[in-house]
Design a protein around this motif. Sequence first.
Motif, short mmCIF file in Angstrom:
data_model
loop_
_atom_site.label_atom_id
_atom_site.label_comp_id
_atom_site.label_asym_id
_atom_site.label_seq_id
_atom_site.Cartn_x
_atom_site.Cartn_y
_atom_site.Cartn_z
N GLY A 35 20.37 6.05 5.98
CA GLY A 35 21.13 7.04 6.62
C GLY A 35 20.54 8.60 6.65
O GLY A 35 21.38 9.55 6.98
N ARG A 36 19.48 8.83 6.38
CA ARG A 36 18.65 9.92 6.46
C ARG A 36 17.54 10.07 7.57
O ARG A 36 16.90 8.91 7.59
CB ARG A 36 18.07 10.49 5.06
N GLU A 37 17.40 11.12 8.40
CA GLU A 37 16.33 11.26 9.25
C GLU A 37 15.11 11.46 8.42
O GLU A 37 14.94 12.08 7.28
CB GLU A 37 16.78 12.41 10.14
N ALA A 38 14.04 10.87 9.05
CA ALA A 38 12.68 10.68 8.23
C ALA A 38 12.13 12.05 8.62
O ALA A 38 11.15 12.32 9.23
CB ALA A 38 11.63 9.93 8.97
N LYS A 39 12.81 13.21 7.97
CA LYS A 39 12.32 14.62 8.26
C LYS A 39 12.58 15.77 7.21
O LYS A 39 13.69 15.53 6.61
CB LYS A 39 13.03 15.09 9.80
N GLY A 40 11.79 16.21 6.57
CA GLY A 40 11.75 17.36 5.68
C GLY A 40 12.47 16.66 4.41
O GLY A 40 12.98 17.09 3.77
N LEU A 41 12.09 15.53 4.02
CA LEU A 41 12.70 14.55 2.81
C LEU A 41 11.85 15.30 1.35
O LEU A 41 10.50 15.32 1.37
CB LEU A 41 12.57 13.03 2.95
N PRO A 42 12.49 14.94 0.32
CA PRO A 42 11.64 14.90 -0.83
C PRO A 42 10.90 13.76 -0.94
O PRO A 42 11.36 12.76 -0.69
CB PRO A 42 12.71 15.04 -1.99
N LEU A 43 9.63 13.71 -1.55
CA LEU A 43 8.99 12.54 -1.53
C LEU A 43 8.40 12.21 -2.79
O LEU A 43 7.95 12.97 -3.57
CB LEU A 43 7.55 12.70 -0.64
N ILE A 44 8.35 11.01 -3.22
CA ILE A 44 7.61 10.58 -4.44
C ILE A 44 6.53 9.62 -4.03
O ILE A 44 6.75 8.63 -3.47
CB ILE A 44 8.53 9.79 -5.37
N ALA A 45 5.39 10.09 -4.61
CA ALA A 45 4.22 9.22 -4.37
C ALA A 45 4.12 8.13 -5.55
O ALA A 45 4.21 8.69 -6.62
CB ALA A 45 2.83 10.07 -4.35
N LEU A 46 4.42 7.08 -5.48
CA LEU A 46 4.50 6.00 -6.40
C LEU A 46 3.33 5.14 -6.44
O LEU A 46 3.06 4.28 -5.46
CB LEU A 46 5.92 5.27 -6.29
N VAL A 47 2.51 5.37 -7.57
CA VAL A 47 1.00 4.68 -7.79
C VAL A 47 1.28 3.47 -8.48
O VAL A 47 1.95 3.56 -9.40
CB VAL A 47 0.06 5.85 -8.24
N HIS A 48 0.70 2.36 -7.82
CA HIS A 48 0.69 1.36 -8.47
C HIS A 48 -0.23 1.36 -9.51
O HIS A 48 -1.28 2.06 -9.83
CB HIS A 48 0.60 0.08 -7.65
N GLY A 49 -0.26 0.20 -10.52
CA GLY A 49 -1.29 0.27 -11.83
C GLY A 49 -2.35 -0.62 -11.24
O GLY A 49 -2.45 -0.66 -10.01
#
Length: 184
Positions: free
Chosen positions: A14-28
């Motif tokens: 429900g959120r536009e893909a613009k100016g979002l907070p982002l988490i880079a989730l790095v796999h093991g």
Amino acid sequence: DGLAIPAFLTLPRGREAKGLPLIALVHGGPSARDLIQWDPEVQLFASHGFAVLQMNFRGSTGYGDAFQVAGYRQWGQKIQDDITDGVKWAIAEGIADPDRVGIHGTSFGGYSSLAGAVKTPGLYRAAAAYAAVTDIELTLSEDKWYEQAYDYAETMVGGERGDKERLRAASPLRHAADIQIPVL
């Protein structure tokens, strides 16, 4: 360096893909990979309004031998650059708000979270690391698993005589005083 890096981007519903907070989730691993499948961690972050970027950086499995070998001995180096490039892409595309980017991971992913805090100050606003390698040289010399898997460690990570400076340069613990963001 021109190597195409596959990734998954999960957006909050429900959120536009613009100016979002982002988490880079790095796999093991790093010899593992993220898949398109239910991931409760990804869904938790997305349900709280975060875009989640999962990079299958060089060294990840499932993309052929050459792709996996490209990650050998690249802890904190080209592997980290792949993650950084993905985050910079999300910012350049306007998907991520550059003032609200974090990095998180477990095991090797935790190592990469800490390495990101060291190597790219200013890119991330916070880092979270769980069960992370913090000093590669110390891990290789004292960890019983690495002793038993010496061939893996030498091939994937390095550590032979004369390699100490590279390992020390890529070890977040040795650069902890340089970290300028909150770390969990």
